[in-house]
Design an enzyme around this catalytic site. Structure first.
Site, PDB file in Angstrom:
ATOM      1  N   GLU A 185       0.822  -1.212   0.000  1.00 30.26           N
ATOM      2  CA  GLU A 185       0.000   0.000   0.000  1.00 30.26           C
ATOM      3  C   GLU A 185       0.856   1.263   0.000  1.00 30.26           C
ATOM      4  O   GLU A 185       0.469   2.283  -0.571  1.00 30.26           O
ATOM      5  CB  GLU A 185      -0.953  -0.035   1.196  1.00 30.26           C
ATOM      6  CG  GLU A 185      -2.022  -1.104   1.008  1.00 30.26           C
ATOM      7  CD  GLU A 185      -2.891  -1.327   2.219  1.00 30.26           C
ATOM      8  OE1 GLU A 185      -4.108  -1.393   2.049  1.00 30.26           O
ATOM      9  OE2 GLU A 185      -2.350  -1.442   3.346  1.00 30.26           O
ATOM     10  N   GLU A 214      -3.705  -9.965   3.058  1.00 27.90           N
ATOM     11  CA  GLU A 214      -4.560  -9.778   4.234  1.00 27.90           C
ATOM     12  C   GLU A 214      -5.724 -10.758   4.309  1.00 27.90           C
ATOM     13  O   GLU A 214      -6.148 -11.145   5.404  1.00 27.90           O
ATOM     14  CB  GLU A 214      -5.100  -8.336   4.268  1.00 27.90           C
ATOM     15  CG  GLU A 214      -4.048  -7.275   4.568  1.00 27.90           C
ATOM     16  CD  GLU A 214      -3.381  -6.704   3.326  1.00 27.90           C
ATOM     17  OE1 GLU A 214      -2.822  -5.607   3.414  1.00 27.90           O
ATOM     18  OE2 GLU A 214      -3.427  -7.364   2.258  1.00 27.90           O
TER      19      GLU A 214
END
Length: 226
Positions: A65, A86
């Site tokens: 990210e 995730e």
């Protein structure tokens, strides 16, 4: 502005999964209503300079990210590993991947990256649009130096104006990241995800060794069914 790593195996690993966010709870947000990491990547994406990630080694989760918030991503074809793992922990990405990846690679490929939770090598990341270009590792340093040197010779004000025009067409709204961050931390606190974390840490999460090297594969062994 160039971001690179001195560690040949890791560009930027991932969020510290022993942290539930409480360590930064009192950190004053610079963007109203944003959690500290969301604040960081929002401000990074809006810097009035060109930002470049030179990716060698692994960059997953919040590390991914971070590079997604930079303007340009170049990857070593042989040594870069990117991923949003995730989902294997029972949570969604909370630092901007949900907002940024569909704009970069399209809806279907974004869902494949995030719902599959697998690693992408440099060549496949380039094919999907996850990175701008995958460069043979033997040529990587020279390529990065040449690109950064070329861009640094151009008008600073023109680069700033260029980003000012491109940003409104391509960047997510700030409140998109706030909602995703809230979902991430809420899920992280559930018993199922805490049990996943316990097993993962016992088997090598956030330690040098096979678990972190092949994180997507090993993490999925303990995937919670929330």
């Amino acid at each position: 502005m160039l971001f690179e790593s001195a560690d040949p195996d890791y560009f930027l690993a991932h969020w510290d999964l022993a942290d539930d966010g409480s360590l930064l709870a009192d950190h004053p947000p610079q963007v109203e209503g944003q959690a500290p990491f969301s604040d960081l990547v929002i401000r990074l994406s809006k810097l009035p300079v060109l930002t470049v990630s030179a990716i060698r080694g692994r960059v997953r989760g919040a590390g991914s990210e971070f590079v997604l918030a930079t303007d340009i991503r170049f990857a070593s074809r042989e040594r870069a590993v990117l991923g949003q793992f995730e989902i294997t922990a029972g949570v969604i990405p909370g630092g901007g991947a949900v907002a940024r990846l569909p704009r970069l690679v399209g809806r279907a490929r974004a869902l494949e990256i995030m719902a599959g939770g697998e690693d992408f090598d440099g060549a496949l990341a380039e094919r999907y649009g996850y990175v701008n270009r995958a460069v043979p590792d033997a040529e990587f340093d020279a390529f990065i130096d040449a690109f950064v040197t070329r861009v640094s010779g151009f008008s600073v004000s023109a680069i700033r104006e260029l980003k000012g025009e491109v940003n409104p067409q391509t960047l997510p709204k700030d409140d998109e990241l706030a909602a995703q961050s809230d979902l991430f931390f809420a899920a992280l606190a559930t018993p199922e995800v805490q049990e996943w974390a316990k097993q993962a840490f016992e088997n090598g999460l956030q330690q040098v060794g096979p678990f972190e090297e092949d994180l997507a594969e090993h993490s999925a062994k303990y995937a919670p069914k929330r």
